[in-house]
Design a protein around this motif. Structure first.
Motif, PDB file in Angstrom:
ATOM      1  N   VAL A  61       0.840  -1.206   0.000  1.00 14.78           N
ATOM      2  CA  VAL A  61       0.000   0.000   0.000  1.00 14.78           C
ATOM      3  C   VAL A  61       0.875   1.256   0.000  1.00 14.78           C
ATOM      4  O   VAL A  61       0.550   2.238  -0.681  1.00 14.78           O
ATOM      5  CB  VAL A  61      -0.978  -0.012   1.203  1.00 14.78           C
ATOM      6  N   ARG A  62       1.984   1.228   0.723  1.00 14.94           N
ATOM      7  CA  ARG A  62       2.890   2.394   0.708  1.00 14.94           C
ATOM      8  C   ARG A  62       3.354   2.682  -0.712  1.00 14.94           C
ATOM      9  O   ARG A  62       3.407   3.834  -1.147  1.00 14.94           O
ATOM     10  CB  ARG A  62       4.109   2.143   1.626  1.00 14.94           C
ATOM     11  N   ILE A  63       3.722   1.618  -1.446  1.00 14.74           N
ATOM     12  CA  ILE A  63       4.187   1.817  -2.832  1.00 14.74           C
ATOM     13  C   ILE A  63       3.073   2.456  -3.660  1.00 14.74           C
ATOM     14  O   ILE A  63       3.294   3.428  -4.396  1.00 14.74           O
ATOM     15  CB  ILE A  63       4.621   0.478  -3.473  1.00 14.74           C
ATOM     16  N   THR A  86      14.913   1.073  -7.510  1.00 13.09           N
ATOM     17  CA  THR A  86      15.568   2.374  -7.730  1.00 13.09           C
ATOM     18  C   THR A  86      14.538   3.498  -7.917  1.00 13.09           C
ATOM     19  O   THR A  86      14.896   4.669  -7.880  1.00 13.09           O
ATOM     20  CB  THR A  86      16.468   2.353  -8.994  1.00 13.09           C
ATOM     21  N   LEU A  87      13.284   3.134  -8.156  1.00 18.84           N
ATOM     22  CA  LEU A  87      12.269   4.165  -8.395  1.00 18.84           C
ATOM     23  C   LEU A  87      11.898   4.817  -7.055  1.00 18.84           C
ATOM     24  O   LEU A  87      11.700   4.109  -6.055  1.00 18.84           O
ATOM     25  CB  LEU A  87      11.020   3.549  -9.046  1.00 18.84           C
ATOM     26  N   PRO A  88      11.779   6.149  -7.024  1.00 19.04           N
ATOM     27  CA  PRO A  88      11.535   6.823  -5.744  1.00 19.04           C
ATOM     28  C   PRO A  88      10.305   6.311  -4.993  1.00 19.04           C
ATOM     29  O   PRO A  88      10.340   6.175  -3.766  1.00 19.04           O
ATOM     30  CB  PRO A  88      11.371   8.296  -6.145  1.00 19.04           C
ATOM     31  N   ALA A  89       9.220   6.009  -5.705  1.00 17.31           N
ATOM     32  CA  ALA A  89       7.995   5.561  -5.009  1.00 17.31           C
ATOM     33  C   ALA A  89       8.245   4.248  -4.267  1.00 17.31           C
ATOM     34  O   ALA A  89       7.685   4.018  -3.189  1.00 17.31           O
ATOM     35  CB  ALA A  89       6.856   5.390  -6.010  1.00 17.31           C
ATOM     36  N   PHE A  90       9.073   3.391  -4.846  1.00 15.07           N
ATOM     37  CA  PHE A  90       9.403   2.119  -4.204  1.00 15.07           C
ATOM     38  C   PHE A  90      10.419   2.345  -3.082  1.00 15.07           C
ATOM     39  O   PHE A  90      10.297   1.784  -2.000  1.00 15.07           O
ATOM     40  CB  PHE A  90       9.956   1.130  -5.234  1.00 15.07           C
ATOM     41  N   ALA A  91      11.436   3.169  -3.373  1.00 18.38           N
ATOM     42  CA  ALA A  91      12.498   3.390  -2.376  1.00 18.38           C
ATOM     43  C   ALA A  91      11.928   4.016  -1.109  1.00 18.38           C
ATOM     44  O   ALA A  91      12.293   3.623   0.008  1.00 18.38           O
ATOM     45  CB  ALA A  91      13.589   4.274  -2.979  1.00 18.38           C
ATOM     46  N   ARG A  92      11.003   4.965  -1.271  1.00 15.98           N
ATOM     47  CA  ARG A  92      10.435   5.631  -0.094  1.00 15.98           C
ATOM     48  C   ARG A  92       9.492   4.713   0.686  1.00 15.98           C
ATOM     49  O   ARG A  92       9.187   4.976   1.845  1.00 15.98           O
ATOM     50  CB  ARG A  92       9.712   6.925  -0.505  1.00 15.98           C
ATOM     51  N   ALA A  93       9.038   3.647   0.044  1.00 18.37           N
ATOM     52  CA  ALA A  93       8.141   2.696   0.714  1.00 18.37           C
ATOM     53  C   ALA A  93       8.899   1.556   1.393  1.00 18.37           C
ATOM     54  O   ALA A  93       8.294   0.750   2.119  1.00 18.37           O
ATOM     55  CB  ALA A  93       7.171   2.112  -0.312  1.00 18.37           C
TER      56      ALA A  93
END
Ligand code: GSH
Length: 216
Positions: free
Chosen positions: A15-17, A198-205
């Motif tokens: 859900v975070r992603i 490496t994608l920001p949405a994944f990294a931040r999640a």
């Protein structure tokens, strides 16, 4: 929106992603699954989700449970970027990949299942780890074949854009690594995750990026 979750929860990680991909502002509410009185079992949390599982998404007065139902809600209320393709056949194929993780791999290796193997069934850590590794290997080897068939570029599970299948794959692979499962037999899945992470949405999640994660 408020997301009740825990840094290590792979269902909350999904859900975070999705929230990050759709650029929705959200606030984390930590439900500490490992606290001495695990927070998912408190009367306050049970009132929110009688299943005593995270994630729970609160959107105004609405309380939503089940990560895939939550993500479909986000998809319908915030359609861009789309996490499902447009064609009905492809939507069903992407959902099948996501469900393979969420319904067939993850539930067998959830905390409460592993804890039940320990107590009351009395299995030691070696047996619990063998259980975990068995279901990971069996689930991921099927997904590896599916990804070889469906990936369009070796960087996404389906086609050449991020879909719900990727949103489910990355947390499950992170879990497999955390439990020291051998992921070498899944080179396609590894390459896809190496790109997506490496994608920001994944990294931040990622678990380590959450406020409740212990310092590195
Ligand atoms: N099917 C549910 C699974 C939710 C789930 O199993 N969450 C785990 C964390 S990943 C949990 O809350 N476990 C608590 C426990 O096992 O006691 C979903 O996709 O939301």
């Amino acid at each position: 929106m408020k997301l009740y979750g825990y840094f290590r929860s792979s269902a909350a990680y999904r859900v975070r992603i999705a929230l990050n991909l759709k650029r929705i502002a959200w606030e984390p509410v930590v439900v500490d699954l490992r606290a001495p009185v695990s927070a998912q079992h408190t009367p306050q949390f049970r009132a929110l989700n009688p299943q005593q599982l995270i994630p729970v998404l609160q959107d105004g007065d609405h309380v939503l449970t089940q990560s895939l139902a939550i993500i479909e809600y986000l998809e319908e209320t915030h359609p861009e970027p789309a996490l499902l393709p447009r064609s009905p056949v492809q939507r069903a194929q992407v959902r099948a990949l996501a469900l393979a993780v969420a319904c067939d791999i993850h539930p067998l290796n959830n905390l409460r299942v592993l804890n039940y193997l320990r107590d009351p069934l009395g299995h030691d850590e070696a047996v619990v780890n063998a259980w975990y590794a068995h279901w990971i290997a069996s689930g991921l080897s099927a997904l590896e074949q599916e990804a070889q068939r469906f990936s369009g570029d070796g960087r996404h599970t389906f086609g050449s854009a991020v879909t719900l299948a990727d949103v489910c794959l990355v947390p499950q692979m992170a879990n497999a690594r955390r439990f020291s499962c051998d992921t070498a037999p899944f080179p396609t899945l590894r390459a896809i995750c190496a790109h997506l992470e490496t994608l920001p949405a994944f990294a931040r999640a990622a678990p380590e990026a959450q406020p409740d994660a212990p310092p590195a």
